[in-house]
Design an enzyme around this catalytic site. Sequence first.
Site, PDB file in Angstrom:
ATOM      1  N   ARG A   1     -50.424 -74.093  69.676  1.00 24.61           N
ATOM      2  CA  ARG A   1     -50.975 -73.473  70.890  1.00 24.61           C
ATOM      3  C   ARG A   1     -52.482 -73.231  70.764  1.00 24.61           C
ATOM      4  NH1 ARG A   1     -46.570 -74.817  71.697  1.00 24.61           N
ATOM      5  NH2 ARG A   1     -44.881 -73.761  72.811  1.00 24.61           N
TER       6      ARG A   1
ATOM      7  N   SER B   1     -45.264 -68.292  79.269  1.00 27.77           N
ATOM      8  CA  SER B   1     -45.133 -67.424  78.095  1.00 27.77           C
ATOM      9  C   SER B   1     -46.417 -66.621  77.931  1.00 27.77           C
ATOM     10  CB  SER B   1     -44.867 -68.254  76.838  1.00 27.77           C
ATOM     11  OG  SER B   1     -43.628 -68.924  76.949  1.00 27.77           O
TER      12      SER B   1
ATOM     13  N   GLU C   1     -51.269 -65.573  75.307  1.00 34.25           N
ATOM     14  CA  GLU C   1     -51.528 -67.003  75.445  1.00 34.25           C
ATOM     15  C   GLU C   1     -52.436 -67.307  76.622  1.00 34.25           C
ATOM     16  OE1 GLU C   1     -49.088 -71.228  75.712  1.00 34.25           O
ATOM     17  OE2 GLU C   1     -48.150 -69.468  74.861  1.00 34.25           O
TER      18      GLU C   1
END
Length: 350
Positions: free
Chosen positions: A161, A244, A342
Site C-alpha cells: 500500500r 479501507s 490509508e
Amino acid sequence: MTERVAGVRLAPYTTLGLGGAARAFVAAGSAEEIVELVAEADRAGEPVLVLGGGSNLVVSDEGFDGLVVRVASRGVEIDGGRVTAQAGEDWDSLVERTVAEGRSGVECLSGIPGLVGSTPIQNVGAYGQDVSQTIIAVRVYDRRSGEVRDLAARECGFAYRHSAFKEDLGRHVVLAVTYELAAGTSAGDALSGPIAYRELALRLGVALGDRVPLARARAAVLELRAGKGMVLDAADPDTRSAGSFFTNPILTGGQAAELELRAPGFPRWDMPDGTVKVPAAWLIENAGFPKGYRRGPARISTKHTLAMTNPELSASTEELLDLAREVRDGVLEKFGVTLVNEPVMVGTRL
C-alpha cells in the site's frame, strides 16, 4: 483550455461525500492540459490539488484554498499484453476490458473505485494481487524538474500500500500507466493468475495456487467486495466510504511478540522479511468497535469494520474523523498497535 470555475464544492467529487469548496476548479481532458495547468499554477505559486476519482480522499470541511485539477484524460493503447492507460481512465472499466479480452494480472483488483492514475500512488491491491506486480512504467510530470518522465517500476519504490510517490506526495503527477499482463490464446480460454488469497480461494472452491477462468475470478471478487460494501452502489449507504480506512499494520518480530502477550493467537500473516502483518479489521472489532458502530452521523460500515462511512451524507469531515480517531485510539489502548490511515488527507489530519 477548459475554463476555471470558482467555489466548486468538492464533496460530490469524493466517494465519502465530504469536503468544502475549491477556490478554483478545472477539468483537464488530456495529459498535456494537466501538465499545462499544474505548471502554470506552480509558476504562480498557487496551491494545486490533482483530483482523480475521489475514492481515496478525505477533504477538510474548509475545502481547498487553491486550484483543483480534475483528471479527465482518456485513452487506452494495447499491444499484446502491454496495456497503457491514461490517468483519467476508470480503473474498473479497464479491468473489465482486460478480463473480457483474455489478459490476466489485474482480475483480482476488480470493483476497486477510482481512476488509473491513482493505482501506482497507492500501489492498489486486493485479494492477493497488487498493481506493482504488473506495472512496468509510469509516465509522470515532475513538478520539481518541470519535466515529463517515464519511470520504470523499480524507480517507483513499491511496497505494501505504498510507493515512492507517497513519500514525496504531490511532486509527481501521474499522466499514464503501462501494465504488462499475460495475454491468453483466446478470451474464452484465459486463466487467472494463481489464486493467492484464502478468502477468494474458498469462494471459488479451489486450492491456493490454482487458476480459474478470468471471468470467474472477476465475478467472485465482485461478489466478495459487494458483500463488504466495497463496490460503489448509490443504493447502498455502506459504499459512501473511502474503502479501507486503515492499512493492515506490519509489525516487527518484537512488536508481534508484545501483541501476542495481549492477544494470544491473534490472526497474522508471516511475511518473507520476518515481519508480521495483522488484519486491521480484527483489531478494530476486538477493540470494541463492531460493524455499524456509530458516532453521530458517521458510522463504521455495517458490512466491514475497516470502512468509515457517511451513510446519510450528513456528516462533516471532522465528524467522520472523530470516529476514525476513536477507533485508532481504542486499538492503541487495547493492543498497543497504532493504525495508520490509508486515504490521503487534504487540509486535515487524523
